[in-house]
Design a protein around this motif. Structure first.
Motif, PDB file in Angstrom:
ATOM      1  N   LEU A  83       0.802  -1.219   0.000  1.00 28.64           N
ATOM      2  CA  LEU A  83       0.000   0.000   0.000  1.00 28.64           C
ATOM      3  C   LEU A  83       0.834   1.267   0.000  1.00 28.64           C
ATOM      4  CD1 LEU A  83      -2.652  -1.087   2.657  1.00 28.64           C
ATOM      5  CD2 LEU A  83      -2.808  -1.217   0.170  1.00 28.64           C
ATOM      6  N   LEU A  84       2.151   1.141  -0.154  1.00 26.48           N
ATOM      7  CA  LEU A  84       3.021   2.301  -0.031  1.00 26.48           C
ATOM      8  C   LEU A  84       2.980   3.189  -1.263  1.00 26.48           C
ATOM      9  CD1 LEU A  84       4.939   3.587   1.977  1.00 26.48           C
ATOM     10  CD2 LEU A  84       6.826   2.323   0.939  1.00 26.48           C
ATOM     11  N   GLY A  85       2.812   2.624  -2.446  1.00 32.54           N
ATOM     12  CA  GLY A  85       2.792   3.413  -3.669  1.00 32.54           C
ATOM     13  C   GLY A  85       4.167   3.840  -4.135  1.00 32.54           C
ATOM     14  N   GLY A  86       5.195   3.188  -3.701  1.00 26.64           N
ATOM     15  CA  GLY A  86       6.568   3.540  -4.066  1.00 26.64           C
ATOM     16  C   GLY A  86       7.519   2.949  -3.058  1.00 26.64           C
ATOM     17  N   LEU A  87       8.724   3.485  -2.997  1.00 26.95           N
ATOM     18  CA  LEU A  87       9.697   3.022  -2.019  1.00 26.95           C
ATOM     19  C   LEU A  87       9.745   3.975  -0.838  1.00 26.95           C
ATOM     20  CD1 LEU A  87      12.730   1.938  -4.253  1.00 26.95           C
ATOM     21  CD2 LEU A  87      10.976   0.495  -3.237  1.00 26.95           C
ATOM     22  N   PHE A 133      19.027   4.252  -7.458  1.00 29.28           N
ATOM     23  CA  PHE A 133      18.632   5.486  -6.798  1.00 29.28           C
ATOM     24  C   PHE A 133      17.780   6.344  -7.733  1.00 29.28           C
ATOM     25  CE2 PHE A 133      19.182   9.998  -5.878  1.00 29.28           C
ATOM     26  CZ  PHE A 133      18.759  10.027  -4.552  1.00 29.28           C
ATOM     27  N   GLY A 134      18.112   6.374  -9.000  1.00 28.51           N
ATOM     28  CA  GLY A 134      17.323   7.135  -9.959  1.00 28.51           C
ATOM     29  C   GLY A 134      15.896   6.648 -10.015  1.00 28.51           C
ATOM     30  N   GLN A 135      15.713   5.332 -10.008  1.00 26.48           N
ATOM     31  CA  GLN A 135      14.367   4.767  -9.999  1.00 26.48           C
ATOM     32  C   GLN A 135      13.629   5.177  -8.727  1.00 26.48           C
ATOM     33  OE1 GLN A 135      15.070   0.598 -10.367  1.00 26.48           O
ATOM     34  NE2 GLN A 135      15.588   0.681 -12.547  1.00 26.48           N
ATOM     35  N   PHE A 136      14.342   5.176  -7.609  1.00 28.46           N
ATOM     36  CA  PHE A 136      13.742   5.562  -6.328  1.00 28.46           C
ATOM     37  C   PHE A 136      13.327   7.033  -6.341  1.00 28.46           C
ATOM     38  CE2 PHE A 136      14.550   7.698  -2.276  1.00 28.46           C
ATOM     39  CZ  PHE A 136      13.601   7.080  -1.475  1.00 28.46           C
ATOM     40  N   ALA A 137      14.224   7.906  -6.857  1.00 21.49           N
ATOM     41  CA  ALA A 137      13.963   9.342  -6.833  1.00 21.49           C
ATOM     42  C   ALA A 137      12.785   9.723  -7.701  1.00 21.49           C
ATOM     43  CB  ALA A 137      15.212  10.107  -7.281  1.00 21.49           C
ATOM     44  N   GLU A 138      12.524   8.958  -8.770  1.00 18.38           N
ATOM     45  CA  GLU A 138      11.438   9.277  -9.686  1.00 18.38           C
ATOM     46  C   GLU A 138      10.071   8.896  -9.130  1.00 18.38           C
ATOM     47  OE1 GLU A 138      13.311   9.051 -14.182  1.00 18.38           O
ATOM     48  OE2 GLU A 138      12.339   7.298 -13.319  1.00 18.38           O
ATOM     49  N   GLU A 176      -9.617  13.536   9.643  1.00 18.51           N
ATOM     50  CA  GLU A 176      -9.477  12.596   8.529  1.00 18.51           C
ATOM     51  C   GLU A 176      -8.540  13.152   7.460  1.00 18.51           C
ATOM     52  OE1 GLU A 176     -13.462  12.017   7.283  1.00 18.51           O
ATOM     53  OE2 GLU A 176     -13.995  10.668   8.944  1.00 18.51           O
ATOM     54  N   LEU A 177      -8.647  14.445   7.184  1.00 17.33           N
ATOM     55  CA  LEU A 177      -7.778  15.074   6.200  1.00 17.33           C
ATOM     56  C   LEU A 177      -6.324  15.051   6.675  1.00 17.33           C
ATOM     57  CD1 LEU A 177      -7.534  16.612   3.536  1.00 17.33           C
ATOM     58  CD2 LEU A 177      -8.045  18.717   4.787  1.00 17.33           C
ATOM     59  N   ARG A 178      -6.114  15.335   7.961  1.00 16.45           N
ATOM     60  CA  ARG A 178      -4.757  15.272   8.516  1.00 16.45           C
ATOM     61  C   ARG A 178      -4.158  13.880   8.386  1.00 16.45           C
ATOM     62  NH1 ARG A 178      -4.531  14.420  14.676  1.00 16.45           N
ATOM     63  NH2 ARG A 178      -5.324  12.480  13.762  1.00 16.45           N
ATOM     64  N   ASP A 179      -4.963  12.846   8.674  1.00 16.90           N
ATOM     65  CA  ASP A 179      -4.453  11.476   8.580  1.00 16.90           C
ATOM     66  C   ASP A 179      -4.025  11.144   7.157  1.00 16.90           C
ATOM     67  OD1 ASP A 179      -4.931  11.193  11.253  1.00 16.90           O
ATOM     68  OD2 ASP A 179      -6.757  10.004  11.037  1.00 16.90           O
ATOM     69  N   ARG A 180      -4.772  11.618   6.164  1.00 19.30           N
ATOM     70  CA  ARG A 180      -4.395  11.362   4.772  1.00 19.30           C
ATOM     71  C   ARG A 180      -3.076  12.050   4.428  1.00 19.30           C
ATOM     72  NH1 ARG A 180      -9.599  13.091   2.985  1.00 19.30           N
ATOM     73  NH2 ARG A 180      -8.646  14.303   1.305  1.00 19.30           N
ATOM     74  N   VAL A 181      -2.917  13.261   4.904  1.00 20.09           N
ATOM     75  CA  VAL A 181      -1.675  14.001   4.634  1.00 20.09           C
ATOM     76  C   VAL A 181      -0.483  13.301   5.281  1.00 20.09           C
ATOM     77  CG1 VAL A 181      -0.440  16.169   5.063  1.00 20.09           C
ATOM     78  CG2 VAL A 181      -2.831  16.217   4.353  1.00 20.09           C
ATOM     79  N   PHE A 182      -0.617  12.931   6.549  1.00 17.67           N
ATOM     80  CA  PHE A 182       0.500  12.295   7.253  1.00 17.67           C
ATOM     81  C   PHE A 182       0.835  10.935   6.647  1.00 17.67           C
ATOM     82  CE2 PHE A 182       0.088  14.650  11.599  1.00 17.67           C
ATOM     83  CZ  PHE A 182       0.411  15.826  10.955  1.00 17.67           C
ATOM     84  N   GLU A 183      -0.186  10.220   6.179  1.00 20.42           N
ATOM     85  CA  GLU A 183       0.067   8.916   5.560  1.00 20.42           C
ATOM     86  C   GLU A 183       0.882   9.086   4.282  1.00 20.42           C
ATOM     87  OE1 GLU A 183      -2.578   5.324   3.597  1.00 20.42           O
ATOM     88  OE2 GLU A 183      -3.327   6.345   5.377  1.00 20.42           O
ATOM     89  N   LEU A 184       0.569  10.101   3.501  1.00 17.37           N
ATOM     90  CA  LEU A 184       1.340  10.359   2.276  1.00 17.37           C
ATOM     91  C   LEU A 184       2.766  10.781   2.602  1.00 17.37           C
ATOM     92  CD1 LEU A 184      -1.346  12.185   0.108  1.00 17.37           C
ATOM     93  CD2 LEU A 184      -0.314   9.953  -0.347  1.00 17.37           C
ATOM     94  N   LEU A 185       2.951  11.512   3.680  1.00 22.78           N
ATOM     95  CA  LEU A 185       4.297  11.941   4.057  1.00 22.78           C
ATOM     96  C   LEU A 185       5.174  10.769   4.475  1.00 22.78           C
ATOM     97  CD1 LEU A 185       3.554  15.281   5.954  1.00 22.78           C
ATOM     98  CD2 LEU A 185       5.058  15.000   3.959  1.00 22.78           C
ATOM     99  N   GLU A 186       4.550   9.657   4.855  1.00 23.10           N
ATOM    100  CA  GLU A 186       5.327   8.459   5.174  1.00 23.10           C
ATOM    101  C   GLU A 186       5.873   7.786   3.922  1.00 23.10           C
ATOM    102  OE1 GLU A 186       2.923   5.823   7.436  1.00 23.10           O
ATOM    103  OE2 GLU A 186       2.920   7.058   9.244  1.00 23.10           O
ATOM    104  N   GLY A 187       5.306   8.138   2.779  1.00 26.76           N
ATOM    105  CA  GLY A 187       5.734   7.541   1.518  1.00 26.76           C
ATOM    106  C   GLY A 187       6.794   8.369   0.830  1.00 26.76           C
ATOM    107  N   ARG A 188       6.787   8.304  -0.481  1.00 28.86           N
ATOM    108  CA  ARG A 188       7.841   8.916  -1.276  1.00 28.86           C
ATOM    109  C   ARG A 188       7.244   9.877  -2.293  1.00 28.86           C
ATOM    110  NH1 ARG A 188      12.891  10.824  -1.611  1.00 28.86           N
ATOM    111  NH2 ARG A 188      13.547  10.964  -3.767  1.00 28.86           N
TER     112      ARG A 188
END
Length: 455
Positions: free
Chosen positions: A55-59, A133-138, A175-187
């Protein structure tokens, strides 16, 4: 008969099952590996569950990838990718058995089987690492549509906040805050990360305001601290200044006027890129000085608010609750003169309160700031009681009791109780109208003890 285990959703989940490790054990293993590598990163069971479920949507962050690659001797791209097929797993297990068999051979024989590392292989490996790393950064877990939706949600909430019941908005904000913080955990790219922190600063700042309106001052202070951290990470001085003002306002209503003055001064150190945060800071500081009985300091702060108004550049973003209109500045001036007392100051307070009521009345009904208007009317009522105009005060109290039924806030309740103390003055105690007002205010405040969320 045991139920069949559902198929693994990621390679990482597949590996954990292969090693028969629980999520809790995996988190402990991760922390130990991170400490061994000197990386300052941890993983919660909730976050680990999102990793395993794909469920991360990336690395995740590079430090996290380094720890996982150390733990499982596999690229992060593979671990967060799909699980291996049964055929590939069987081949992998055969290879692991071969490696274990080789490790049981004498050291001299193992060394003889290893090819010498060449410069060519080292260069090739470095290229592979850079490509990784390039793949990760993109990679990014947030796109333009999500950014636009956050902007729309925030604008809608801050625009309607002053006119709507508080608790439903509090739930929506959380609920909006939780969505924002969850995205900040990703990339996501740095520019998108900064935008998420901006949204987080606004949302937590408004959560602080709503917690305050619900009478939960310690919770409001916690939300404000988180909001300020997000504003710091976003590098936005307008938000830093506005949030310091919110912290000062909380201290003012929490009977800590000296803290309110200090926090307003800290906020003054930030020069906002746009909007009215400095006007608000000076106006809040004026009320705090007035509550301390320091007329000179209060007058100086009111003067700085007027000058700051003249120097405002651009509109407040995102506006709404976070704007500080002239009506609110005038209302704060009335409060300051009221706290200072004495006949001349009470006359100034009444004039300012009348002007503020008129200014608030110019807003369209759907945007009218009901809580602020109620507080202004209560200041006007107290100013009129100062010159024994009980009928004029009663008129304002009646308007407040009618409007506050639509939107109850803790500050209005506090101000009503303060007005009740004025109605207990010896010259008013036995007056029928004063007795009636006290009873109606007491009944209203008692009914408000039931949390708004249950209404």
């Amino acid at each position: 008969m045991l139920a069949a285990q559902p198929p693994a959703r990621t390679r990482l989940e597949q590996v954990l099952r292969q090693h028969r490790r629980t999520v809790r054990e995996f988190c402990a293993d991760f922390q130990a590996a991170a400490e061994e590598l000197g990386e300052r990163t941890v993983v919660s069971q909730r976050q680990a569950g999102r990793w395993l479920g794909g469920l991360l949507g990336g690395l995740p962050h590079p430090a996290t990838c380094r720890v996982l690659e150390r733990m499982f001797d596999a690229p992060a791209e593979e671990l967060f990718g799909p699980p291996l097929s049964e055929r590939a797993r069987s081949q992998e297990m055969r290879q692991e058995d071969a490696v274990r068999t080789a490790e049981d051979r004498p050291p001299a024989q193992r060394d003889a089987d290893r090819p010498d590392a060449s410069n060519e292989s080292e260069v090739a490996m470095a290229a592979v690492e850079s490509a990784r790393f390039g793949q990760f950064a993109e990679q990014s877990n947030i796109g333009p549509h999500t950014v636009e939706q956050f902007q729309a949600d925030v604008h809608r909430i801050v625009t309607t906040y002053p006119n709507r019941p508080v608790y439903p908005l509090f739930v929506e904000l959380r609920e909006l805050r939780d969505r924002v913080f969850e995205l900040l955990e990703g990339r996501q790219p740095p520019a998108r990360t900064r935008h998420l922190y901006l949204v987080g600063a606004v949302v937590c700042g408004v959560l602080a305001n709503s917690s305050f309106d619900l009478g939960e001052l310690p919770a409001a202070e916690t939300q404000a601290r988180t909001a300020f951290l997000c504003a710091e990470l976003a590098g936005n001085d307008s938000l830093r200044s506005w949030i310091r003002g919110t912290q000062s306002l909380i201290a003012y209503w929490d009977e800590r006027p000296r803290d309110a003055v200090e926090l307003a001064g800290q906020g003054w150190d930030y020069v906002p890129e746009t909007g009215t945060p400095r006007v608000r800071l000076a106006a809040i500081e004026a009320r705090a000085h007035a509550r301390l009985g320091d007329q000179r300091a209060a007058e100086d702060a009111l003067s700085r608010a007027d000058k700051a108004r003249e120097q405002v550049i651009g509109e407040d973003e995102p506006g709404g609750l976070m704007a500080f209109p002239v009506a609110k500045q005038t209302f704060y001036s009335a409060s300051a003169w009221l706290w200072l007392g004495e006949r001349g100051n009470l006359e100034r307070a009444e004039r300012a309160a009348v002007e503020a009521v008129e200014l608030y009345g110019q807003d369209p009904p759907e945007l009218r700031r009901l809580g602020e208007l109620s507080l202004t009317r209560l200041d006007l009522a107290i100013a009129r009681l100062g010159r024994d105009d009980l009928d004029g005060a009663a008129e304002q109290v009646q308007s407040v009791l009618e409007a506050a039924g639509q939107r109850r806030t803790d500050s209005v309740l506090r101000r009503l109780r303060q007005l009740t103390n004025v109605l207990h003055r010896p010259n008013l105690q036995s007056t029928p109208l004063a007795l009636d007002l006290r009873e109606r205010i007491a009944s209203f405040c008692d009914s408000a003890r039931t949390p708004e969320r249950t209404r």
